[in-house]
Design a protein around this motif. Sequence first.
Motif, short mmCIF file in Angstrom:
data_model
loop_
_atom_site.label_atom_id
_atom_site.label_comp_id
_atom_site.label_asym_id
_atom_site.label_seq_id
_atom_site.Cartn_x
_atom_site.Cartn_y
_atom_site.Cartn_z
N ILE A 42 0.75 -1.31 0.15
CA ILE A 42 0.08 0.01 -0.10
C ILE A 42 0.94 1.24 0.22
N GLU A 43 2.05 1.27 0.53
CA GLU A 43 2.95 2.35 0.58
C GLU A 43 3.09 2.86 -0.81
N PHE A 44 3.72 1.74 -1.49
CA PHE A 44 4.09 1.93 -3.15
C PHE A 44 2.73 2.54 -3.69
N ALA A 45 1.62 2.00 -3.64
CA ALA A 45 0.45 2.40 -4.19
C ALA A 45 0.17 3.94 -3.81
N LYS A 46 0.42 4.38 -2.52
CA LYS A 46 0.24 5.74 -2.22
C LYS A 46 1.35 6.54 -2.73
N GLU A 47 2.42 6.08 -3.27
CA GLU A 47 3.57 6.93 -3.67
C GLU A 47 3.17 7.15 -5.26
N VAL A 48 2.54 6.02 -5.86
CA VAL A 48 2.12 6.03 -7.29
C VAL A 48 1.00 7.05 -7.31
N ASP A 49 -0.06 6.77 -6.50
CA ASP A 49 -1.26 7.65 -6.54
C ASP A 49 -0.90 9.28 -6.50
N ALA A 71 -6.61 0.85 -5.03
CA ALA A 71 -5.92 0.21 -4.16
C ALA A 71 -6.06 1.15 -2.66
N VAL A 72 -5.80 2.43 -3.11
CA VAL A 72 -5.68 3.39 -1.97
C VAL A 72 -7.04 3.53 -1.29
N ALA A 73 -8.00 3.54 -2.34
CA ALA A 73 -9.53 3.73 -1.90
C ALA A 73 -9.87 2.48 -1.06
N LYS A 74 -9.73 1.55 -1.68
CA LYS A 74 -9.69 0.07 -1.01
C LYS A 74 -9.31 0.32 0.60
N ASP A 75 -7.96 0.65 0.57
CA ASP A 75 -7.41 0.55 1.98
C ASP A 75 -8.15 1.36 3.03
N ARG A 76 -8.42 2.71 2.37
CA ARG A 76 -9.16 3.62 3.25
C ARG A 76 -10.42 3.13 3.71
#
Length: 92
Positions: A42-49, A71-76
Amino acid sequence: MKKSAFISTLFAVLVVAAHAHANDDSQVADRIYTIKEFTKNIEFAKEVDDKCRNNPGELRDDPNCINAREAVAKDRLIGSNGEDRFKAPSIR
C-alpha cells in the motif's frame, strides 16, 4: 570529414534522446501492477497515487494510476487487515 560530422550528429541525437527518455514522466512504474499487487504494498500504491495526482493531465488514464487509486481507496475503506472500517455494529 563527412564521416566525423555524421558521427557527431548521431552522437548528439542519441544524447538528446537518452535525456528525453530519462525525464519521461508519462509512466509512473516500470510495468503495470494489479490492484491486488498495489493492495499488498500500500505504501507503493500511495506513492504512485501521489505522482498521478500531481500530474493528472498526463497520467489520469495511466493503468497504474487507476489501479493505485483503487487500492488506496480500498485501503481507506477496508484497511490493510481486511476488516471493514465502516461496518455497522451488530445488534444482539
